[in-house]
Scaffold this motif. Structure first.
Motif, PDB file in Angstrom:
ATOM      1  N   LEU A 108       0.840  -1.190   0.000  1.00 16.99           N
ATOM      2  CA  LEU A 108       0.000   0.000   0.000  1.00 16.99           C
ATOM      3  C   LEU A 108       0.876   1.241   0.000  1.00 16.99           C
ATOM      4  CD1 LEU A 108      -2.443  -1.032   2.893  1.00 16.99           C
ATOM      5  CD2 LEU A 108      -2.695  -1.514   0.452  1.00 16.99           C
ATOM      6  N   SER A 109       0.503   2.199  -0.827  1.00 11.48           N
ATOM      7  CA  SER A 109       1.176   3.503  -0.806  1.00 11.48           C
ATOM      8  C   SER A 109       0.158   4.574  -1.152  1.00 11.48           C
ATOM      9  CB  SER A 109       2.368   3.528  -1.775  1.00 11.48           C
ATOM     10  OG  SER A 109       1.934   3.299  -3.099  1.00 11.48           O
ATOM     11  N   ASP A 110       0.504   5.818  -0.818  1.00  9.22           N
ATOM     12  CA  ASP A 110      -0.400   6.920  -1.098  1.00  9.22           C
ATOM     13  C   ASP A 110      -0.463   7.177  -2.593  1.00  9.22           C
ATOM     14  OD1 ASP A 110      -0.938   7.360   1.617  1.00  9.22           O
ATOM     15  OD2 ASP A 110       0.773   8.708   1.833  1.00  9.22           O
ATOM     16  N   ALA A 111      -1.672   7.395  -3.076  1.00  6.73           N
ATOM     17  CA  ALA A 111      -1.890   7.743  -4.477  1.00  6.73           C
ATOM     18  C   ALA A 111      -2.317   9.207  -4.534  1.00  6.73           C
ATOM     19  CB  ALA A 111      -2.962   6.852  -5.089  1.00  6.73           C
ATOM     20  N   PRO A 112      -2.093   9.875  -5.649  1.00  9.47           N
ATOM     21  CA  PRO A 112      -2.540  11.260  -5.775  1.00  9.47           C
ATOM     22  C   PRO A 112      -4.042  11.376  -5.491  1.00  9.47           C
ATOM     23  CG  PRO A 112      -1.145  10.650  -7.631  1.00  9.47           C
ATOM     24  CD  PRO A 112      -1.413   9.390  -6.850  1.00  9.47           C
ATOM     25  N   GLY A 113      -4.408  12.463  -4.849  1.00  7.43           N
ATOM     26  CA  GLY A 113      -5.809  12.705  -4.560  1.00  7.43           C
ATOM     27  C   GLY A 113      -6.333  12.028  -3.313  1.00  7.43           C
ATOM     28  N   GLY A 114      -5.450  11.442  -2.521  1.00  9.38           N
ATOM     29  CA  GLY A 114      -5.866  10.844  -1.259  1.00  9.38           C
ATOM     30  C   GLY A 114      -6.239   9.378  -1.338  1.00  9.38           C
ATOM     31  N   GLY A 115      -6.047   8.750  -2.476  1.00 10.23           N
ATOM     32  CA  GLY A 115      -6.342   7.336  -2.615  1.00 10.23           C
ATOM     33  C   GLY A 115      -5.163   6.473  -2.224  1.00 10.23           C
ATOM     34  N   THR A 116      -5.255   5.208  -2.582  1.00 11.83           N
ATOM     35  CA  THR A 116      -4.233   4.222  -2.240  1.00 11.83           C
ATOM     36  C   THR A 116      -3.808   3.460  -3.491  1.00 11.83           C
ATOM     37  OG1 THR A 116      -5.232   3.896  -0.056  1.00 11.83           O
ATOM     38  CG2 THR A 116      -3.754   2.158  -0.843  1.00 11.83           C
ATOM     39  N   THR A 117      -2.511   3.375  -3.694  1.00 14.84           N
ATOM     40  CA  THR A 117      -1.994   2.457  -4.706  1.00 14.84           C
ATOM     41  C   THR A 117      -1.892   1.103  -4.028  1.00 14.84           C
ATOM     42  OG1 THR A 117      -0.773   4.221  -5.803  1.00 14.84           O
ATOM     43  CG2 THR A 117      -0.084   1.955  -6.275  1.00 14.84           C
TER      44      THR A 117
END
Length: 158
Positions: A108-117
């Motif tokens: 899990l990592s932070d995605a742009p816009g507050g989501g999750t990769t």
């Protein structure tokens, strides 16, 4: 960081989920959340027992077409908010399983816009087990689980 993948034995996919990483982590690590997403509907999880530590148990029971399926596993690596590695090759207390199927790696990592990769990897002991998992519908099944996870996590957001 994504581990090196072996195309002979590993299956994987990466998707961006529209929910914060902290919430995705909570869903994966708190037993009360697992039944809401962990197996593709209409199948369901009927029991969950988690001891979230290296060597701790990750046990689930599924109901698939009226049949109970018990799965006993153990955590190999726990990096809070970032990585979970669990396997059915062992059970709690490092007892070897008679017929292991795979090791799962969730990144899990932070995605742009507050989501999750969200990256899911399934490692198998040999190419035949990988092929069997692929033919069972790994991408559809695990993809459905990721969609259910995203929908459920979003339902928990304020």
């Amino acid at each position: 960081m994504t581990p090196d993948l072996d195309p002979q034995t590993d299956l994987s996919f990466t998707r961006t989920l529209a929910a914060p990483r902290s919430l995705i982590w909570e869903c994966w690590t708190d037993p009360k959340h697992i039944p809401h997403f962990f197996v593709p509907a209409p199948h369901k999880v009927t029991a969950v027992d988690i001891d979230l530590r290296v060597g701790g148990r990750f046990d689930t029971t599924f109901e698939v077409e009226g049949n109970a399926m018990e799965n006993h596993g153990v955590y190999l690596e726990v990096v809070p908010g970032e990585k979970l590695v669990f396997t059915d090759a062992y059970t709690e207390g490092w007892k070897p399983a008679p017929e292991p199927f795979m090791t799962a790696i969730l990144l899990l990592s932070d995605a742009p816009g507050g989501g999750t990769t969200y990256t899911a990897i399934a490692r198998h002991r040999n190419p035949e087990a990988r092929k069997a998992h692929e033919e069972m519908g790994f991408l559809d099944g695990w993809g459905t689980v990721a969609t259910q996870l995203e929908t459920y996590a979003r339902s928990l957001m304020p």
